[in-house]
Design an enzyme around this catalytic site. Structure first.
Site, PDB file in Angstrom:
ATOM      1  N   HIS A 116       0.826  -1.203   0.000  1.00  0.00           N
ATOM      2  CA  HIS A 116       0.000   0.000   0.000  1.00  0.00           C
ATOM      3  C   HIS A 116       0.865   1.260   0.000  1.00  0.00           C
ATOM      4  O   HIS A 116       0.572   2.228  -0.715  1.00  0.00           O
ATOM      5  CB  HIS A 116      -0.928  -0.021   1.217  1.00  0.00           C
ATOM      6  CG  HIS A 116      -1.765   1.199   1.352  1.00  0.00           C
ATOM      7  ND1 HIS A 116      -1.560   2.122   2.357  1.00  0.00           N
ATOM      8  CD2 HIS A 116      -2.797   1.679   0.613  1.00  0.00           C
ATOM      9  CE1 HIS A 116      -2.442   3.101   2.227  1.00  0.00           C
ATOM     10  NE2 HIS A 116      -3.196   2.853   1.184  1.00  0.00           N
ATOM     11  N   GLU A 137       2.194   1.761  -3.434  1.00  0.00           N
ATOM     12  CA  GLU A 137       1.153   2.323  -4.298  1.00  0.00           C
ATOM     13  C   GLU A 137       1.108   3.840  -4.162  1.00  0.00           C
ATOM     14  O   GLU A 137       0.990   4.565  -5.151  1.00  0.00           O
ATOM     15  CB  GLU A 137      -0.190   1.699  -3.952  1.00  0.00           C
ATOM     16  CG  GLU A 137      -1.389   2.328  -4.640  1.00  0.00           C
ATOM     17  CD  GLU A 137      -2.563   2.496  -3.701  1.00  0.00           C
ATOM     18  OE1 GLU A 137      -3.140   3.608  -3.659  1.00  0.00           O
ATOM     19  OE2 GLU A 137      -2.916   1.520  -3.007  1.00  0.00           O
ATOM     20  N   HIS A 138       1.218   4.343  -2.927  1.00  0.00           N
ATOM     21  CA  HIS A 138       1.244   5.785  -2.704  1.00  0.00           C
ATOM     22  C   HIS A 138       2.499   6.417  -3.300  1.00  0.00           C
ATOM     23  O   HIS A 138       2.440   7.450  -3.976  1.00  0.00           O
ATOM     24  CB  HIS A 138       1.195   6.088  -1.202  1.00  0.00           C
ATOM     25  CG  HIS A 138      -0.177   6.072  -0.621  1.00  0.00           C
ATOM     26  ND1 HIS A 138      -0.752   7.177  -0.055  1.00  0.00           N
ATOM     27  CD2 HIS A 138      -1.101   5.077  -0.520  1.00  0.00           C
ATOM     28  CE1 HIS A 138      -1.968   6.873   0.382  1.00  0.00           C
ATOM     29  NE2 HIS A 138      -2.197   5.593   0.110  1.00  0.00           N
ATOM     30  N   GLU A 171       4.740  11.012   2.750  1.00  0.00           N
ATOM     31  CA  GLU A 171       3.702  10.045   2.409  1.00  0.00           C
ATOM     32  C   GLU A 171       3.538   8.997   3.499  1.00  0.00           C
ATOM     33  O   GLU A 171       2.437   8.498   3.731  1.00  0.00           O
ATOM     34  CB  GLU A 171       4.014   9.382   1.062  1.00  0.00           C
ATOM     35  CG  GLU A 171       2.781   8.858   0.354  1.00  0.00           C
ATOM     36  CD  GLU A 171       1.760   9.933   0.063  1.00  0.00           C
ATOM     37  OE1 GLU A 171       0.553   9.615  -0.001  1.00  0.00           O
ATOM     38  OE2 GLU A 171       2.149  11.119  -0.099  1.00  0.00           O
ATOM     39  N   GLU A 224      -4.013   7.710   7.560  1.00  0.00           N
ATOM     40  CA  GLU A 224      -5.047   6.844   6.980  1.00  0.00           C
ATOM     41  C   GLU A 224      -5.333   5.649   7.895  1.00  0.00           C
ATOM     42  O   GLU A 224      -6.492   5.251   8.082  1.00  0.00           O
ATOM     43  CB  GLU A 224      -4.600   6.364   5.599  1.00  0.00           C
ATOM     44  CG  GLU A 224      -5.642   5.586   4.839  1.00  0.00           C
ATOM     45  CD  GLU A 224      -5.157   5.151   3.462  1.00  0.00           C
ATOM     46  OE1 GLU A 224      -5.931   4.458   2.760  1.00  0.00           O
ATOM     47  OE2 GLU A 224      -4.016   5.499   3.075  1.00  0.00           O
TER      48      GLU A 224
END
Length: 423
Positions: free
Chosen positions: A51, A54-55, A124, A131
Site C-alpha cells: 500500500h 502504491e502511494h 507520504e 489513513e
C-alpha cells in the site's frame, strides 16, 4: 447490426500480457496495470509495504516530480488512481481516446522509474499513518480487519492491507525499491484497456514503454489456512459492530456462483431475508448485509450488522437462525430474484469502461483467460434452490466460525454458544 469483436490478448516477449476490449461508441479510454502482488505477498516485517508503494509510485520518478504527474494527467482532463488489495495492486487511468499514449507513458514511468525521494517518503509515510488512524476511528471499517485476522491469524492473508502505524514507520526506501523490483515483474502484470481503444496501438505502446520490466518470477505467498475464532473490543460507541463469518470458497471453486446467490438471498438487498427480519421486522439494525470474499486459494462468507447496546444477543440469534434455516426453506422464487440481481449488477457494471478494464485484468491474473459474460451468466443461471441447500450445508458444516465485534458488546453471547450453532 454489427458488433465490436471481443477482447484481444497479446503476450509480449518479456511476459507482459496486454488485453483490450474496444467499445466503439465511447470517446474515452480506460487503461491500467494490474500487478499480481498485494498484502498477502508481504512478510510480517513488511506488512503495509504494498500500500505504501502504491502511494509512493505517484510521488515522483526520475524525470517527473509528483506535481508533474498530477498536472500532466489533469491537463488533458484525465484521472489517475490506484488501489491495493490482499492479492493485487492496480494503477489505472481514464482519458479521452486521443490521450492514451500519455496515460500509458505515465503508468510506465511510475511503475519502472519511481524515485522514492526521501523527503517524499517521509511525507507520504505520515499520510498513510493518518489513513491507518482514520480506519481505526471508523468501527464499521476496521471491524473487517479484525474479522480477517480472526479468520486467518498469524498469516499474511490475515494482516491489514494498510499495515500498522509502527510497521509503516519502519519501512525504508531500500525496502520499497527491493519489494518493487522483486514483485513488479512483467509476467506477473497485466496491462488492460477498454473503451475507445485500438489493441495494436496499445501493444505497440507497451512494447516501447515497458522495456525495463524484468520477468520469470512466480508469485510467492503462504497458502490460506482458515482457523476461525473470537475477537471482541468493548468500546464506548453508540453501536456494536459485529461480523460473523465462515470458511468460504476460492475463485475457481465449483460453488463460487452458488455462494454469490446464497449471499444475495440472505443479505443482498431490501428483499433479502436478513434485511427483512433484522431491520424491517425487528428494527435491530440500520445496516445489515451478507458478503462473500474469495481468494485464489480460499475465501470467507459472512454477515455484518450494527446494532444498539443490549441488542447483540437478539441480533446474533436472528442471524444464526437465518443462516440455519435457509437450507430448508429457500424457494425458487428467492433464488430467481437473487440471480436477477447478480446478472443485472454484472451487466450494468460492464457499461463502464473502467469496470470492464478491471474485470479483464483480474480475469487474466486469476484464471489466465478472459471469461465471456455469457459464460458467467450461464453459471449464475445454473444455480437453483437445491444447490443453495447444498452449499449452505457445506459452509455451516465446516470449521468453527469467525466472530469480530467492536463497541458495547457486553450482551453478545459467549463464543462457544455461537459456535455451537454450526458444525
Amino acid at each position: 447490426m454489427s458488433t465490436a469483436p471481443g477482447p484481444r490478448i497479446t503476450t509480449l516477449a518479456n511476459g507482459l500480457r496486454v488485453i483490450t476490449e474496444d467499445m466503439p461508441a465511447f470517446e474515452t479510454a480506460s487503461v491500467g496495470m494490474w500487478v499480481d502482488a498485494g498484502a498477502r505477498s508481504e512478510t510480517s516485517s513488511l506488512n503495509g509495504i504494498s500500500h505504501l508503494l502504491e502511494h509512493m509510485a505517484f510521488k515522483g520518478t526520475e524525470r517527473r516530480s509528483a506535481r508533474d504527474i498530477a498536472e500532466e494527467i489533469e491537463a488533458v482532463g484525465g484521472h489517475l488512481n490506484a488501489y491495493t488489495s490482499r492479492e493485487q495492486t492496480a494503477y489505472f487511468a481514464r482519458v479521452l481516446k486521443d490521450d492514451l499514449a500519455l496515460a500509458v507513458d505515465l503508468l510506465a514511468d511510475i511503475l519502472q522509474h519511481a524515485a522514492f525521494d526521501s523527503d517524499e517518503l517521509e511525507r507520504e509515510r505520515a499520510v498513510v499513518i493518518q489513513e491507518i488512524g482514520q480506519a481505526h476511528d471508523t468501527p464499521d471499517d476496521i471491524i473487517f480487519d479484525h474479522f480477517q485476522a480472526t479468520a486467518y491469524p498469524a498469516q499474511p492473508l490475515g494482516r491489514p492491507v494498510l499495515g500498522t502505524a509502527d510497521g509503516v514507520a519502519a519501512l525504508t526506501r531500500e525496502a520499497l525499491a527491493g519489494y518493487m523490483s522483486h514483485h513488479y515483474q512483467a509476467d506477473r502484470m497485466v496491462l488492460s484497456g477498454s473503451g475507445r481503444i485500438d489493441h495494436e496501438a496499445l501493444v505497440a505502446l507497451a512494447e516501447d514503454m515497458f522495456v525495463a520490466l524484468g520477468s520469470n518470477t512466480a508469485p510467492d505467498f503462504d497458502g490460506a489456512s482458515y482457523i476461525g475464532g473470537d475477537f471482541r473490543d468493548d468500546r464506548d460507541l453508540e453501536q456494536a459492530h459485529v461480523v460473523l463469518g465462515l470458511d468460504g470458497v476460492a475463485y475457481d471453486d465449483d460453488d463460487y456462483y452458488v455462494v454469490q446467490v446464497l449471499s444475495t438471498v440472505l443479505g443482498g438487498g431490501m428483499s433479502s431475508r436478513l434485511f427483512q427480519e433484522v431491520r424491517e421486522k425487528r428494527g435491530l439494525a440500520y445496516a445489515v448485509y451478507s458478503f462473500s470474499a474469495s481468494y485464489v486459494d480460499g475465501g470467507l462468507f459472512g454477515v455484518y450488522a450494527g446494532t444498539g447496546p443490549g441488542s447483540c444477543a437478539e441480533l446474533m440469534t436472528v442471524v444464526c437462525d437465518e443462516l440455519d434455516k435457509v437450507a430448508d426453506s429457500v424457494t425458487e422464487g428467492e433464488v430467481a430474484r437473487a440471480r436477477a440481481q447478480l446478472k443485472s449488477g454484472l451487466l450494468m457494471s460492464l457499461e463502464s469502461s473502467s469496470a470492464r478494464c478491471e474485470q479483464l485484468a483480474r480475469q487474466l491474473l486469476i484464471f489466465g483467460r478472459h471469461i465471456p459474460t455469457a459464460e458467467i451468466v450461464e453459471r449464475i443461471d445454473g444455480v437453483d434452490a437445491a444447490r443453495i441447500t447444498g452449499v449452505q450445508q457445506r459452509l455451516l458444516g465446516g470449521a468453527k466460525p469467525s466472530l469480530a465485534a467492536i463497541g458495547p458488546v457486553a450482551s453478545l453471547p459467549d463464543f462457544a454458544a455461537i459456535a455451537g450453532r454450526f458444525g
